[in-house]
Structure formats: structure tokens, C-alpha cells
Design a protein around this motif. Structure first.
Motif, short mmCIF file in Angstrom:
data_model
loop_
_atom_site.label_atom_id
_atom_site.label_comp_id
_atom_site.label_asym_id
_atom_site.label_seq_id
_atom_site.Cartn_x
_atom_site.Cartn_y
_atom_site.Cartn_z
N LEU A 119 1.22 -1.35 0.57
CA LEU A 119 0.57 0.10 -0.03
C LEU A 119 1.05 1.20 0.20
CD1 LEU A 119 -2.54 -0.84 2.25
CD2 LEU A 119 -2.45 -1.64 0.70
N VAL A 120 2.17 1.00 0.41
CA VAL A 120 3.00 2.45 0.34
C VAL A 120 3.48 2.35 -1.25
CG1 VAL A 120 3.33 1.94 2.92
CG2 VAL A 120 5.24 0.67 1.31
N LEU A 121 3.37 1.53 -2.51
CA LEU A 121 3.76 1.91 -3.21
C LEU A 121 3.48 3.62 -3.51
CD1 LEU A 121 4.94 1.22 -6.50
CD2 LEU A 121 1.68 0.46 -6.42
N THR A 122 4.43 4.36 -4.16
CA THR A 122 4.05 6.29 -4.59
C THR A 122 2.97 5.97 -5.73
OG1 THR A 122 6.46 5.72 -5.34
CG2 THR A 122 6.06 6.09 -3.18
N HIS A 123 2.81 7.25 -5.98
CA HIS A 123 2.35 7.39 -7.31
C HIS A 123 3.68 7.04 -8.65
CE1 HIS A 123 0.06 9.08 -10.31
NE2 HIS A 123 -1.06 8.52 -10.05
N GLU A 124 4.91 7.85 -7.78
CA GLU A 124 5.65 7.86 -9.26
C GLU A 124 6.34 5.99 -9.93
OE1 GLU A 124 8.81 9.81 -7.89
OE2 GLU A 124 10.02 10.37 -9.36
N LEU A 125 5.95 5.37 -8.92
CA LEU A 125 7.32 3.86 -8.94
C LEU A 125 5.61 3.34 -9.51
CD1 LEU A 125 8.26 2.74 -6.32
CD2 LEU A 125 9.39 3.37 -8.13
N ALA A 126 4.86 3.85 -9.47
CA ALA A 126 2.97 2.70 -9.93
C ALA A 126 3.44 3.27 -11.03
CB ALA A 126 1.86 3.12 -9.12
N GLU A 127 3.57 4.70 -11.44
CA GLU A 127 3.95 4.91 -13.53
C GLU A 127 4.51 4.39 -14.23
OE1 GLU A 127 2.72 9.06 -13.34
OE2 GLU A 127 3.59 9.81 -14.90
N THR A 128 5.64 4.27 -13.15
CA THR A 128 7.01 3.56 -14.11
C THR A 128 6.36 1.86 -13.94
OG1 THR A 128 8.41 4.78 -12.32
CG2 THR A 128 9.57 3.15 -13.91
N ALA A 129 6.03 1.43 -13.66
CA ALA A 129 5.56 -0.06 -13.26
C ALA A 129 4.49 -0.24 -14.39
CB ALA A 129 5.10 -0.79 -11.78
N LEU A 130 3.52 0.58 -14.26
CA LEU A 130 2.24 0.46 -15.86
C LEU A 130 2.71 1.20 -16.68
CD1 LEU A 130 -0.58 -0.34 -15.08
CD2 LEU A 130 0.96 -0.06 -13.11
N ASP A 131 4.09 1.55 -16.96
CA ASP A 131 4.85 1.93 -18.19
C ASP A 131 5.17 0.44 -18.81
OD1 ASP A 131 3.28 4.76 -18.37
OD2 ASP A 131 5.88 5.34 -17.32
N ILE A 132 5.70 0.13 -17.56
CA ILE A 132 6.22 -1.21 -18.21
C ILE A 132 5.28 -2.44 -18.88
CG2 ILE A 132 7.67 -3.22 -17.74
CD1 ILE A 132 9.43 -0.82 -15.67
N ILE A 133 4.44 -2.67 -17.82
CA ILE A 133 3.05 -3.77 -18.26
C ILE A 133 2.54 -3.05 -18.86
CG2 ILE A 133 1.38 -4.16 -16.89
CD1 ILE A 133 2.49 -3.77 -14.38
N VAL A 134 2.07 -2.05 -19.42
CA VAL A 134 1.30 -1.81 -20.85
C VAL A 134 2.07 -2.10 -21.75
CG1 VAL A 134 0.01 0.47 -21.91
CG2 VAL A 134 -0.45 -0.32 -19.69
N ALA A 135 3.08 -1.85 -22.21
CA ALA A 135 4.52 -1.77 -23.55
C ALA A 135 4.21 -2.98 -22.92
CB ALA A 135 5.66 -1.05 -22.81
N VAL A 136 4.40 -3.88 -22.50
CA VAL A 136 4.76 -5.72 -22.41
C VAL A 136 2.83 -5.89 -23.27
CG1 VAL A 136 5.04 -7.60 -20.93
CG2 VAL A 136 6.31 -5.37 -20.93
N ILE A 137 2.32 -5.62 -22.89
CA ILE A 137 1.01 -6.93 -23.23
C ILE A 137 1.39 -5.57 -24.42
CG2 ILE A 137 -1.62 -5.75 -23.21
CD1 ILE A 137 -1.74 -5.60 -19.24
N GLU A 138 0.96 -4.58 -24.84
CA GLU A 138 1.00 -4.04 -26.49
C GLU A 138 2.13 -4.77 -27.44
OE1 GLU A 138 2.04 0.26 -26.22
OE2 GLU A 138 0.02 0.81 -25.86
N GLU A 139 3.48 -5.45 -26.59
CA GLU A 139 3.94 -5.52 -27.62
C GLU A 139 3.63 -7.99 -27.42
OE1 GLU A 139 8.37 -5.48 -25.73
OE2 GLU A 139 8.79 -7.20 -27.07
N LEU A 140 3.09 -7.97 -26.99
CA LEU A 140 2.96 -9.73 -26.60
C LEU A 140 1.73 -9.90 -27.51
CD1 LEU A 140 4.29 -10.76 -22.97
CD2 LEU A 140 5.12 -11.18 -25.36
N THR A 141 0.10 -9.16 -27.36
CA THR A 141 -0.39 -8.77 -28.54
C THR A 141 -0.65 -8.35 -29.56
OG1 THR A 141 -2.01 -6.85 -27.10
CG2 THR A 141 -2.16 -8.79 -25.71
N ALA A 142 -0.19 -7.46 -29.87
CA ALA A 142 0.06 -6.81 -31.04
C ALA A 142 -0.06 -7.86 -32.62
CB ALA A 142 1.62 -6.29 -31.31
#
Ligand code: PMP
Length: 430
Positions: A407-430
Motif C-alpha cells: 500500500l506504500v507504493l508511490t504514484h511515481e513508482l506505480a507510473e513507472t511500473a504501469l508504463d512497463i506493464i502496458v508496453a509489455v501487453i502491447e508487445e505481446l498482443t500486437a
């Protein structure tokens, strides 16, 4: 270093150890929402020891009390300690309305499974009943009673016979059942009602209904409003004990203390573990209404009913969540993360459902024919790992990406993580 540790573990450890082959990591240390491996690589941790580290790795406020307590003593069984009594009071303070002020706690043992066993015994002891109603997709633990109420055959088929007289009703799952929210709830409740009323449904004498308010291992299945209240009504009308398993969903994970707080329905008994031990100490509790407090001394036994260090850690962790307003933070950050995943879902048919509450988050993936796609989620997990983000999976087919960040995940780290997750989803579902 990491490879050497992994190889040594393969050589000397049990064949039962479980972690995905495609995320080979040997942990060295952790801080907040990040961990480091034995080679010094840093990862953003959206897994948190399967939803244990709600206040983050090595939380200094919690560890201060841990060190102090460990220097005094660690174990007293049931003899009174300040830590034990303070934790009982703290759990009452955060108990759902309806239990608050009338809440009893039994520390039945260190694991979530122990808390489940205690809740089953409590229901039987108080009602004289023998049957239990549980739900399809449920996971309640690895001991015999807990396996019996778990539904996934994969966890239990080699260990039968288990407890007799357990019937699994459908759990409302609008996405997979292709039903409207109301239809899914009514369908589940009608089945529960039928099982309670009709001994030919398999239960002559039901003692309890045990349910996860949001299913964790089952795939972050989030039932629509009305389900818990419906169960409450059935339990009241038939004098059976209603047990909420909040082992994974509780202690702030969903942005409220308990997932059931979202619907404002109180159970008769409730299990807690995982985050209860603060920074990962094994500690579990079964909370229950004082009307059920009929056990005689020693009727529910065990050696490890008082891990004093774990109790100190638990008190501090609850205080930390309160002092830093982490429930509100979990709600906000959860909305942000689900929003990012929904944006990704708009770009591909393979991401079919995004759900959960607070930081209890699931994203369900399907193949091009609409079937569950566990291989895709395994690949997402592996690609995220290689790019520095730890994510987990869930669901019977392993096709749900599960995020359980501290629950202590910061917004900044969440944004970095989601940039990576979303890019991975895009790459693997393209
Ligand atoms: N209930 C639920 C909802 C769980 O998620 C788990 C663990 N994943 C358990 C019970 C069992 O807890 P433990 O593994 O600590 O025995």
C-alpha cells in the motif's frame, strides 16, 4: 550469485517449492515497494509476498518495535502480554460495523490455513452442524479442512477423502458467467438457498457458509453488490455461521480495512493472516462475534498462539496504515492502475476484463478464440520481470494478471511500473 542460489535450491530443497520458472530471482533485501536480488538488480514489487507486505518491505516504524520486542521475548502461548491485548483491541477498533465492540479474537496458529480451521471448528461447535457451504473458485488453504472448502481440484485431488459434507455453490462472476451483475448474484444466492434448504443438495445439517468477499487465487473475482447481504440474510434465516475469509483481501488491501466493508455487511466470523504479521511474520487470527464465544478453555488448542513479535509488528502495521492514510491512498492508486489497464484493454481484445478494488487488482486475458490464455499471462509475467517489475498470476487457468502491491507504493513508482506493464501487453498482443 542469483544463479548459484537457484541451482543450490534446486539441488537440496523440496520438490514442492513453488515459484514460476520464468522469474528466477533470489531476494537479497527489500525496502518499501522495491526489492533487490542477489546480483544487485532492483525490481518494483507488485506482488508483496502474495499480498503480505502491505506496509512495505522492512518498514522502519514496524521494525523498531520488532527489534525491541525480540530482545525481550518471542513466545508465550496464551499467557497475557501487552502486545497480545493491544492487538486484540486494535482489531476491534478496525472490525466491521456489527462486530466492532463485540469482537473476539482467537489466535489459532501462524498461517491463514490455521485461521480457516479455527473458523470451521467455531461454526461446528456453535451450531452442532456438520456441513459447510463454500464457493467455486475459492481458495482457503493447504490443511485438510481448508483444502476441503477450497474448490480447485488441482490443490486437493491427491489427498481425498477430505471433509465430507462440503458443497460448492457458484460464486457470482458476471464476466465469466456472461450474466448481468444482478443475474450473477441471484443465481449464486438461489443455489446457496437450495443447498441450505434441501438435504438432497448434499447437506443435511449446515454449520457455516465460508466465502472470500473478493476471490484472490480464483482470479480477483469481484462479486457485485448484494451478494454478501444475500448471504447474510440466508445465514440469519437458517442459523448458520457466516465466515468471511479476508486473509488476502483484508487489512487495507482493497482501500478499506476489509473487502466486506465495501458492502457494509458484517460476518459472524472472519479470518485474517498474511498482512497481519506486519512485515511478514507468520500470524493469523479468527475474529468472531462474542455470541459465538462458547468454547471452553483449551477447546481449540495449539502451541503457536502468541507470536509476540508478530503481534507487535501487526499493531505497528495497522497504526502505520492509519497514520499515513493508506486506505485512501490504496483507493486512489487502485483507480489509477485500473484506469491504465483499461486503456490498454481498449487496444486489444486479448485483455478482456479489469477488476478489483483498491490495490487488489486483476486483469483477465483470453486467446483469439475467447478462451482463457494462461500462456500469455506467463509471458507477461516473464517480460515484466526482465524489465524490472514483479507481478503475479491467478485464476484456475492462470490467465489473470494479479497485482497486489504494497500500500506504500508511490504514484511515481506505480507510473513507472504501469508504463512497463502496458508496453509489455502491447508487445505481446500486437
Ligand atoms: N485464504 C485465502 C483467501 C488465501 O488467499 C490464502 C493464501 N493464499 C489462504 C486462505 C491460506 O493462507 P496460508 O497460505 O497462510 O495458509
Amino acid at each position: 550469485q542469483t544463479q548459484a542460489l537457484l541451482e543450490k535450491q534446486r539441488e537440496i530443497d523440496s520438490s514442492a517449492v513453488a515459484y514460476p520458472e520464468d522469474i528466477p530471482i533470489a531476494f537479497e533485501d527489500g525496502k518499501g515497494a522495491t526489492v533487490r536480488d542477489a546480483d544487485g538488480n532492483t525490481y518494483i514489487d507488485l506482488f508483496a509476498g502474495i499480498g503480505v507486505l502491505n506496509v512495505g518491505h522492512a518498514n522502519p516504524y514496524v521494525l523498531e518495535a520488532v527489534h525491541e520486542q525480540a530482545d525481550k521475548f518471542v513466545h508465550t502461548v496464551d499467557f497475557p502480554t501487552e502486545a497480545r491485548l493491544e492487538l486484540i483491541e486494535k482489531l476491534d477498533e478496525i472490525a466491521p460495523d456489527g462486530l466492532q465492540g463485540q469482537n473476539k479474537v482467537v489466535f489459532g496458529g501462524p498461517t491463514g490455513s490455521d485461521a480457516i480451521e479455527a473458523s470451521i471448528k467455531l461454526a461446528k461447535y456453535n451450531t452442532g452442524g456438520d456441513g459447510l457451504i463454500a464457493f467455486r473458485g475459492a481458495y482457503h488453504g493447504a490443511t485438510t479442512g481448508a483444502m476441503s472448502v477450497t474448490s480447485n481440484k488441482a490443490f486437493k485431488e491427491r489427498y481425498t477423502p477430505l471433509l465430507p459434507d462440503v458443497v460448492h455453490a457458484p460464486y457470482p462472476d458476471p464476466f465469466r458467467q456472461d450474466k448481468s451483475p444482478d443475474e450473477a448474484v441471484n443465481h449464486a444466492l438461489e443455489e446457496v438457498q437450495a443447498i441450505v434448504e434441501d438435504p438432497y443438495g448434499g447437506l443435511a445439517n449446515p454449520a457455516g457458509i465460508i466465502v472470500e468477499p473478493i476471490q484472490g487465487e480464483g482470479g480477483i473475482v469481484t462479486p457485485p453488490e448484494g451478494f454478501l447481504q444475500g448471504l447474510r440474510d440466508i445465514a440469519d434465516d437458517n442459523d448458520v455461521v457466516l465466515v468471511f475469509d479476508e486473509i488476502q483481501s483484508g487489512l487495507g488491501r482493497t482501500g478499506k480495512w476489509w473487502a466486506s466493508d465495501w458492502e457494509g455487511v458484517a460476518p459472524d466470523a472472519m479470518t485474517s493472516a498474511k498482512a497481519l504479521g506486519g512485515v511478514g511474520f507468520p500470524l493469523s487470527a479468527t475474529m468472531y462475534h462474542e455470541d459465538l464465544d462458547t468454547w471452553g478453555s483449551g477447546d481449540h488448542a495449539g502451541t503457536y498462539r502468541g507470536h509476540v513479535v508478530g503481534m507487535r509488528a501487526g499493531i505497528r502495521a495497522i497504526e502505520y496504515i492509519q497514520d499515513h492514510d493508506l486506505l485512501a491512498h490504496a483507493r486512489d492508486l487502485g483507480e489509477y492502475i485500473r484506469g491504465r489497464l483499461r486503456e490498454a484493454a481498449a487496444e486489444t481484445d486479448r485483455l478482456a476484463d479489469v477488476r478489483g478494488k483498491g490495490l487488489f487488482i486483476g486483469a483477465e486475458f483470453i486467446d483469439t478464440d475467447g478462451h482463457p490464455d494462461g500462456d500469455l499471462v506467463d509471458a507477461i509475467q516473464q517480460y515484466c520481470f526482465e524489465r524490472g517489475v514483479l507481478v503475479w498470476t491467478a485464476g484456475r487457468h492462470g490467465n489473470v494478471l494479479r497485482l497486489l502491491p504494497p500500500l506504500v507504493l508511490t504514484h511515481e513508482l506505480a507510473e513507472t511500473a504501469l508504463d512497463i506493464i502496458v508496453a509489455v501487453i502491447e508487445e505481446l498482443t500486437a
